[in-house]
Enzyme design. Structure first.
Site, PDB file in Angstrom:
ATOM      1  CB  VAL A  98      14.663  10.552  37.785  1.00  0.00           C
ATOM      2  CG1 VAL A  98      13.918  11.771  37.258  1.00  0.00           C
ATOM      3  CG2 VAL A  98      13.759   9.323  37.779  1.00  0.00           C
ATOM      4  CG  HIS A 102      15.643  13.004  42.588  1.00  0.00           C
ATOM      5  ND1 HIS A 102      16.133  12.936  41.299  1.00  0.00           N
ATOM      6  CD2 HIS A 102      15.848  11.784  43.132  1.00  0.00           C
ATOM      7  CE1 HIS A 102      16.595  11.715  41.074  1.00  0.00           C
ATOM      8  NE2 HIS A 102      16.457  10.996  42.167  1.00  0.00           N
TER       9      HIS A 102
HETATM   10  P1  AMP Z   1      17.231   8.013  41.639  1.00  0.00           P
HETATM   11  O1  AMP Z   1      17.481   6.536  41.397  1.00  0.00           O
HETATM   12  O2  AMP Z   1      18.060   8.582  42.739  1.00  0.00           O
HETATM   13  O3  AMP Z   1      17.317   8.801  40.345  1.00  0.00           O
HETATM   14  O4  AMP Z   1      15.764   8.118  42.204  1.00  0.00           O
HETATM   15  C1  AMP Z   1      14.624   8.111  41.397  1.00  0.00           C
HETATM   16  C2  AMP Z   1      13.481   7.800  42.316  1.00  0.00           C
HETATM   17  O5  AMP Z   1      12.282   8.165  41.672  1.00  0.00           O
HETATM   18  C3  AMP Z   1      13.349   6.311  42.673  1.00  0.00           C
HETATM   19  O6  AMP Z   1      13.427   6.158  44.088  1.00  0.00           O
HETATM   20  C4  AMP Z   1      11.977   5.929  42.135  1.00  0.00           C
HETATM   21  O7  AMP Z   1      11.299   5.042  42.982  1.00  0.00           O
HETATM   22  C5  AMP Z   1      11.274   7.274  42.048  1.00  0.00           C
HETATM   23  N1  AMP Z   1      10.228   7.395  41.051  1.00  0.00           N
HETATM   24  C6  AMP Z   1      10.265   7.002  39.755  1.00  0.00           C
HETATM   25  N2  AMP Z   1       9.122   7.319  39.133  1.00  0.00           N
HETATM   26  C7  AMP Z   1       8.347   7.944  40.054  1.00  0.00           C
HETATM   27  C8  AMP Z   1       7.048   8.535  40.037  1.00  0.00           C
HETATM   28  N3  AMP Z   1       6.282   8.548  38.928  1.00  0.00           N
HETATM   29  N4  AMP Z   1       6.568   9.083  41.177  1.00  0.00           N
HETATM   30  C9  AMP Z   1       7.307   9.079  42.300  1.00  0.00           C
HETATM   31  N5  AMP Z   1       8.545   8.551  42.389  1.00  0.00           N
HETATM   32  C10 AMP Z   1       9.048   7.987  41.281  1.00  0.00           C
END
Ligand code: AMP
Ligand code: ZN
Length: 117
Positions: A98, A102
């Site tokens: 994403v 974060h």
């Molecule tokens: P990254 O791989 O570091 O970009 O982390 C993205 C994180 O977002 C992953 O741990 C996913 O499980 C989490 N994620 C994706 N969609 C959602 C959502 N709708 N609500 C909460 N967490 C999410």
């Protein structure tokens, strides 16, 4: 600034549901939908920046607010004493899925080594 295609911008705006853990004027924290540890919370600036490099270059004070919020989340989750891990994946090799910066706050069990071999 808001990116209308960004899932985390939509979560901050309340257009996609999330389980909120903490909110300030400029920071939002919510539970990871697919937790990898008993505590797994994502902490984001409300403004959209793709990654840590963009955030810190554009608004280092905001980066500081986000960092402070990660520690507040750890305390609220009860892992401040037992320990926790803070990480922010960046780009393809970093495993970033994403592209709204974060910070993962993970804890609640021994997390093992930082990286697998
Ligand atoms: P990254 O791989 O570091 O970009 O982390 C993205 C994180 O977002 C992953 O741990 C996913 O499980 C989490 N994620 C994706 N969609 C959602 C959502 N709708 N609500 C909460 N967490 C999410
Ligand atoms: Zn965004």
């Amino acid at each position: 600034m808001i990116d209308s295609d960004c899932i985390f911008c939509k979560i901050v705006a309340g257009d996609i549901p999330s389980t909120k853990v903490l909110e300030t004027d400029r920071v939002f924290a919510f539970r990871d939908l697919y937790p990898k540890a008993p505590t797994h919370v994502l902490v984001v600036p409300k403004d959209h920046y793709a990654n840590v490099a963009e955030l810190t270059a554009a608004d280092p004070a905001l980066a500081g607010e986000v960092l402070r919020a990660t520690a507040e989340v750890a305390a609220a989750e009860g892992v401040a004493e037992s320990g926790w891990r803070l990480f922010s994946n960046t780009g393809a090799d970093g495993g970033q899925d994403v592209f709204h910066v974060h910070f993962h706050v993970a804890g609640g069990k021994p997390l093992g080594r930082m990286l697998s071999n």
